[in-house]
Design an enzyme around this catalytic site. Structure first.
Site, mmCIF file in Angstrom:
data_model
loop_
_atom_site.group_PDB
_atom_site.id
_atom_site.type_symbol
_atom_site.label_atom_id
_atom_site.label_comp_id
_atom_site.label_asym_id
_atom_site.label_seq_id
_atom_site.Cartn_x
_atom_site.Cartn_y
_atom_site.Cartn_z
ATOM 1 N N GLU A 111 0.762 -1.113 0.158
ATOM 2 C CA GLU A 111 -0.026 -0.027 -0.108
ATOM 3 C C GLU A 111 0.961 1.379 -0.031
ATOM 4 O O GLU A 111 0.754 2.192 -0.691
ATOM 5 C CB GLU A 111 -0.896 -0.111 1.177
ATOM 6 C CG GLU A 111 -2.040 -0.930 1.193
ATOM 7 C CD GLU A 111 -3.235 -0.856 0.283
ATOM 8 O OE1 GLU A 111 -3.254 0.248 -0.259
ATOM 9 O OE2 GLU A 111 -3.792 -1.741 -0.023
ATOM 10 N N ARG B 166 22.307 7.401 25.594
ATOM 11 C CA ARG B 166 21.227 6.585 26.489
ATOM 12 C C ARG B 166 21.781 5.219 26.436
ATOM 13 O O ARG B 166 21.716 4.819 27.659
ATOM 14 C CB ARG B 166 19.764 6.725 25.666
ATOM 15 C CG ARG B 166 18.691 6.184 26.426
ATOM 16 C CD ARG B 166 17.566 6.520 25.678
ATOM 17 N NE ARG B 166 17.334 6.058 24.744
ATOM 18 C CZ ARG B 166 17.170 6.347 23.547
ATOM 19 N NH1 ARG B 166 17.261 7.682 23.440
ATOM 20 N NH2 ARG B 166 16.854 5.541 22.406
ATOM 21 N N GLU C 80 16.860 -1.192 9.042
ATOM 22 C CA GLU C 80 15.488 -1.815 9.736
ATOM 23 C C GLU C 80 14.410 -1.689 8.896
ATOM 24 O O GLU C 80 14.219 -0.580 8.283
ATOM 25 C CB GLU C 80 15.412 -1.180 11.085
ATOM 26 C CG GLU C 80 14.040 -1.705 11.712
ATOM 27 C CD GLU C 80 13.861 -0.830 13.098
ATOM 28 O OE1 GLU C 80 13.539 -1.398 14.195
ATOM 29 O OE2 GLU C 80 13.427 0.177 12.876
#
Length: 249
Positions: free
Chosen positions: A54, A72, A155
């Site tokens: 889509e 972090r 990813e």
């Protein structure tokens, strides 16, 4: 003094080139994956009667976002460490029509020879506690530059329209409350995710039912052609085009 200054300028120049190469590799990796997806999409459009893809979106994390994540997570700030540990710098998101499409498309991408699958996380079979669903893959692909080959991580997220709708709005709400959503709202978001998942299951069922009906009608039509001795119009057209091509009109 002048020599040290000259050395510093060269060092800064080299660092700028390396940083540019570093970020370009991820851009090229996104381009490679997008090309592969576009080829599959065109094949579905031209050869098959159904295209499961889509929408496709891609992004590269900003340097600021990368360094915040490194800080972090407590990783080393070297480029080698960032390249190995931060595997979502390049990201591609594919939105599919139905749940079954997600796994079909995932398998097609995994079967491509130059894609190495590093990790797969199935948040559809096992949703996150907040209700999030999607299929995540970390893949590695070679990027060929003028003087080197960079094996680069990308990813890939594959989800349905309903999953994407929920995730997009959850993300907006999450950041509106500075990542501290009140307990009541968090429960409502989880409930909304269950509703979206139920919608996906219902649409999947409808999709399969329509496919069965279509296949039965196709078989009946084919038998009718054989019984009547008629040749379908599309076959006549294809035959005519073939005859023109070989010069036997």
């Amino acid at each position: 003094m002048e020599n040290n200054h000259f050395f510093d300028l060269n060092y800064l120049k080299e660092m700028r080139v390396e940083l540019t190469r570093f970020m370009m590799a991820y851009k090229f990796a996104c381009d490679e994956i997008n090309t592969k997806i576009n080829i599959l999409s065109d094949e579905f459009n031209y050869i098959h009667d159904y295209n499961p893809i889509e929408h496709v979106k891609s992004r590269i994390k900003s340097p600021e976002s990368i360094f915040k994540k490194v800080q972090r997570k407590g990783y080393d700030f070297s480029l080698a460490s960032i390249r190995e540990n931060i595997r979502d710098i390049a990201g591609v998101r594919i939105t599919c029509s139905f749940i079954s499409d997600i796994y079909v498309l995932s398998e097609m991408l995994q079967n491509q020879g130059d894609i190495k699958v590093v990790e797969v996380k199935d948040y559809i079979k096992t949703p996150k506690p907040n209700g999030y669903q999607s299929l995540h893959m970390i893949v590695e692909i070679p990027i060929f530059m003028s003087d080197r080959t960079e094996n680069t991580y990308v990813e890939i997220q594959i989800r349905t329209i309903a999953m994407d709708f929920w995730a997009s709005l959850e993300h907006k709400i999450y950041y509106k409350y500075n990542k501290e959503i009140p307990g009541g709202l968090a429960n409502e978001l989880r409930n909304a995710a269950l509703v979206a998942a139920e919608l996906d299951r219902k649409m999947e069922w409808l999709h399969k039912e329509v496919s069965v009906i279509k296949e039965e009608n196709s078989e009946d039509t084919g038998l009718a052609f054989l019984e009547n001795g008629d040749i379908p119009a599309f076959l006549l057209k294809a035959l005519s085009e073939y005859q023109k091509r070989i010069g036997h009109e």
